[in-house]
Write an enzyme that holds these catalytic residues in place. Structure first.
Site, PDB file in Angstrom:
ATOM      1  N   GLU A  80      11.563  -3.275   3.053  1.00  0.00           N
ATOM      2  CA  GLU A  80      10.384  -3.296   3.913  1.00  0.00           C
ATOM      3  C   GLU A  80       9.244  -2.850   3.012  1.00  0.00           C
ATOM      4  O   GLU A  80       9.323  -1.790   2.377  1.00  0.00           O
ATOM      5  CB  GLU A  80      10.552  -2.345   5.094  1.00  0.00           C
ATOM      6  CG  GLU A  80      11.635  -2.728   6.079  1.00  0.00           C
ATOM      7  CD  GLU A  80      11.225  -3.874   6.985  1.00  0.00           C
ATOM      8  OE1 GLU A  80      10.032  -4.219   7.010  1.00  0.00           O
ATOM      9  OE2 GLU A  80      12.104  -4.426   7.678  1.00  0.00           O
ATOM     10  N   THR A 120       8.521  -0.155  -7.057  1.00  0.00           N
ATOM     11  CA  THR A 120       7.075  -0.381  -6.943  1.00  0.00           C
ATOM     12  C   THR A 120       6.307   0.685  -7.706  1.00  0.00           C
ATOM     13  O   THR A 120       6.790   1.817  -7.875  1.00  0.00           O
ATOM     14  CB  THR A 120       6.643  -0.349  -5.466  1.00  0.00           C
ATOM     15  OG1 THR A 120       5.212  -0.381  -5.365  1.00  0.00           O
ATOM     16  CG2 THR A 120       7.120   0.926  -4.772  1.00  0.00           C
ATOM     17  N   ASP A 121       5.102   0.335  -8.139  1.00  0.00           N
ATOM     18  CA  ASP A 121       4.235   1.327  -8.778  1.00  0.00           C
ATOM     19  C   ASP A 121       3.764   2.393  -7.798  1.00  0.00           C
ATOM     20  O   ASP A 121       3.316   3.469  -8.207  1.00  0.00           O
ATOM     21  CB  ASP A 121       3.041   0.651  -9.452  1.00  0.00           C
ATOM     22  CG  ASP A 121       2.132  -0.120  -8.498  1.00  0.00           C
ATOM     23  OD1 ASP A 121       2.507  -0.307  -7.311  1.00  0.00           O
ATOM     24  OD2 ASP A 121       1.062  -0.561  -8.947  1.00  0.00           O
ATOM     25  N   GLU A 122       3.882   2.132  -6.506  1.00  0.00           N
ATOM     26  CA  GLU A 122       3.376   3.072  -5.507  1.00  0.00           C
ATOM     27  C   GLU A 122       4.179   4.366  -5.444  1.00  0.00           C
ATOM     28  O   GLU A 122       3.713   5.356  -4.867  1.00  0.00           O
ATOM     29  CB  GLU A 122       3.311   2.408  -4.133  1.00  0.00           C
ATOM     30  CG  GLU A 122       2.317   1.258  -4.079  1.00  0.00           C
ATOM     31  CD  GLU A 122       2.033   0.761  -2.679  1.00  0.00           C
ATOM     32  OE1 GLU A 122       1.969   1.592  -1.748  1.00  0.00           O
ATOM     33  OE2 GLU A 122       1.874  -0.461  -2.512  1.00  0.00           O
ATOM     34  N   TYR A 145       6.051   4.044   3.336  1.00  0.00           N
ATOM     35  CA  TYR A 145       6.616   2.989   2.498  1.00  0.00           C
ATOM     36  C   TYR A 145       6.970   3.511   1.114  1.00  0.00           C
ATOM     37  O   TYR A 145       8.115   3.396   0.650  1.00  0.00           O
ATOM     38  CB  TYR A 145       5.635   1.822   2.373  1.00  0.00           C
ATOM     39  CG  TYR A 145       5.923   0.929   1.185  1.00  0.00           C
ATOM     40  CD1 TYR A 145       7.134   0.247   1.075  1.00  0.00           C
ATOM     41  CD2 TYR A 145       4.991   0.789   0.148  1.00  0.00           C
ATOM     42  CE1 TYR A 145       7.408  -0.554  -0.024  1.00  0.00           C
ATOM     43  CE2 TYR A 145       5.263  -0.017  -0.954  1.00  0.00           C
ATOM     44  CZ  TYR A 145       6.465  -0.685  -1.040  1.00  0.00           C
ATOM     45  OH  TYR A 145       6.749  -1.460  -2.122  1.00  0.00           O
ATOM     46  N   SER A 146       5.998   4.088   0.414  1.00  0.00           N
ATOM     47  CA  SER A 146       6.254   4.531  -0.959  1.00  0.00           C
ATOM     48  C   SER A 146       7.245   5.686  -0.998  1.00  0.00           C
ATOM     49  O   SER A 146       8.031   5.809  -1.951  1.00  0.00           O
ATOM     50  CB  SER A 146       4.947   4.905  -1.664  1.00  0.00           C
ATOM     51  OG  SER A 146       4.228   5.888  -0.965  1.00  0.00           O
ATOM     52  N   LYS A 149      10.642   4.078  -0.847  1.00  0.00           N
ATOM     53  CA  LYS A 149      10.999   3.451  -2.124  1.00  0.00           C
ATOM     54  C   LYS A 149      11.355   4.506  -3.171  1.00  0.00           C
ATOM     55  O   LYS A 149      12.303   4.332  -3.948  1.00  0.00           O
ATOM     56  CB  LYS A 149       9.852   2.573  -2.620  1.00  0.00           C
ATOM     57  CG  LYS A 149       9.595   1.338  -1.774  1.00  0.00           C
ATOM     58  CD  LYS A 149      10.746   0.352  -1.812  1.00  0.00           C
ATOM     59  CE  LYS A 149      10.862  -0.348  -3.146  1.00  0.00           C
ATOM     60  NZ  LYS A 149      11.942  -1.375  -3.137  1.00  0.00           N
ATOM     61  N   ASN A 174       1.051  -4.549  -8.319  1.00  0.00           N
ATOM     62  CA  ASN A 174       0.842  -5.423  -7.160  1.00  0.00           C
ATOM     63  C   ASN A 174       1.041  -6.895  -7.523  1.00  0.00           C
ATOM     64  O   ASN A 174       0.269  -7.456  -8.300  1.00  0.00           O
ATOM     65  CB  ASN A 174      -0.586  -5.245  -6.614  1.00  0.00           C
ATOM     66  CG  ASN A 174      -0.676  -4.131  -5.612  1.00  0.00           C
ATOM     67  OD1 ASN A 174      -0.121  -3.047  -5.829  1.00  0.00           O
ATOM     68  ND2 ASN A 174      -1.364  -4.375  -4.507  1.00  0.00           N
ATOM     69  N   LYS A 184      -0.279  -9.422   3.411  1.00  0.00           N
ATOM     70  CA  LYS A 184      -0.759  -8.811   2.170  1.00  0.00           C
ATOM     71  C   LYS A 184      -2.167  -9.304   1.835  1.00  0.00           C
ATOM     72  O   LYS A 184      -2.583 -10.389   2.255  1.00  0.00           O
ATOM     73  CB  LYS A 184       0.213  -9.120   1.029  1.00  0.00           C
ATOM     74  CG  LYS A 184       1.640  -8.609   1.278  1.00  0.00           C
ATOM     75  CD  LYS A 184       1.683  -7.095   1.430  1.00  0.00           C
ATOM     76  CE  LYS A 184       3.084  -6.599   1.767  1.00  0.00           C
ATOM     77  NZ  LYS A 184       4.040  -6.745   0.685  1.00  0.00           N
TER      78      LYS A 184
END
Length: 323
Positions: A80, A120-122, A145-146, A149, A174, A184
């Site tokens: 997600e 992810t970079d987040e 979300y981050s 992850k 991204n 997005k």
């Protein structure tokens, strides 16, 4: 090589599957086919792959599929991934991004199967005023979300240390390109303009993201899987742009459209930035210039209304969809 690709009916996975099919690799797609993972994303390669419907968080189903297909490599795209949705429905993110990754780690440990996991970079959090993150930088996630992850990443790192699991964690910046859900920023801007609605910028539009064309990422992923010797790899795009710059560039390509300003997203990060020394040492550099990649992406959405029209929902049409 037989690749078992979890969640590969989504944006990133489907683009990588096309690359693998062109390379004559055997591909098994394991996907639950939720709102973002769609058979339409794989329509052009459906005759060249095997497909299993299943949930990454369902251990019995996943274990059986891995046992049946005996892959050389498992690649986990399942996630997600939309921050706005995570603000409204965080439980879904915990199930897929945390429980799902734990489940995969257990199956891979028992079956002794190497895993490449897409992160992810987040996970590094807000990089505003900080030096670009290296792979050993602290994880400081800001959104549900981050956070989910980062939790998945930590499970895999613990399994690598405790059980010797063969795993690589890949953290891209991204991504953009064809088949990305219109929730997005780039496709949302295109779709809203085509529907006669204004593009929306949250806050003042000064937030910075680093953009990576999806085909370039798929190339980096192959290189990391085949030649990487480290556990974690950052994959930066080298195209830092503010949200306002991105939206204005899309409108310029379309030749029309207006911009509406909305409220800033709760807990939003001002900037993301990563170093990519490890993937660069493998010989990878992004190949797609920003202007060319963006134009190609915008033109794909203009030409493929049939693909995105069924996906238009409140996260596309509402100006501030986390409310």
């Amino acid at each position: 090589m037989r690749i078992f690709a979890i969640g590969a009916a989504g944006f990133v996975g489907s683009n990588c599957v096309r690359r693998w099919v062109a390379q004559s690799r055997e591909v098994v797609v394991y996907d639950l086919f939720t709102y973002a993972g769609r058979p339409e994303n794989l329509r052009d390669v459906a005759g060249n792959i095997a497909v299993v419907k299943g949930d990454v968080a369902d251990e019995a189903s996943l274990d059986k599929a891995v046992a049946d297909h005996k892959p050389d490599l498992v690649v986990n795209f399942a996630a997600e991934s939309h921050v706005d949705r995570s603000i409204n429905e965080p439980a879904r993110f915990v199930r897929t991004n945390v429980l799902g990754v734990y489940t995969l780690a257990e199956v891979a440990r028992r079956r002794k199967t190497p895993v490449v996991h897409i992160s992810t970079d987040e996970v590094y959090g807000d990089m505003y005023g900080r030096a670009p993150a290296a792979e050993d930088s602290p994880l400081l996630p800001s959104s549900p979300y981050s956070a989910s992850k980062a939790s998945g990443d930590l499970f895999l790192l613990s399994y690598a240390r405790t059980y010797g699991l063969d795993v690589k964690i890949v953290r891209p910046s991204n991504m953009y390109g064809p088949y990305q859900h219109p929730e997005k920023l780039i496709p949302r801007t295109v779709v809203r303009v085509l529907l006669g609605k204004p593009a929306v910028i949250y806050g003042d539009g000064s937030d910075v993201r680093d953009y990576l064309y999806v085909a370039d990422f798929c190339e980096a992923l192959d290189l990391i899987a085949e030649r990487g010797s480290d556990v974690v790899y950052n994959v930066p795009g080298g195209n830092p742009r503010t949200v306002r710059e991105v939206v204005e560039a899309v409108l310029k390509i379309l030749g029309r459209g207006e911009v509406k300003r909305g409220r800033a997203r709760p807990g939003g990060d001002k900037a993301y930035a990563m170093r990519g020394d490890r993937v660069a040492a493998l010989g990878w550099r992004p190949k797609t210039p920003w202007e060319a990649g963006l134009r190609s992406t915008v033109e794909w959405y203009v030409a493929n209304r049939w693909w995105w029209e069924p996906l238009v929902d409140e996260y596309v049409v509402r100006d501030e969809p986390w409310l």
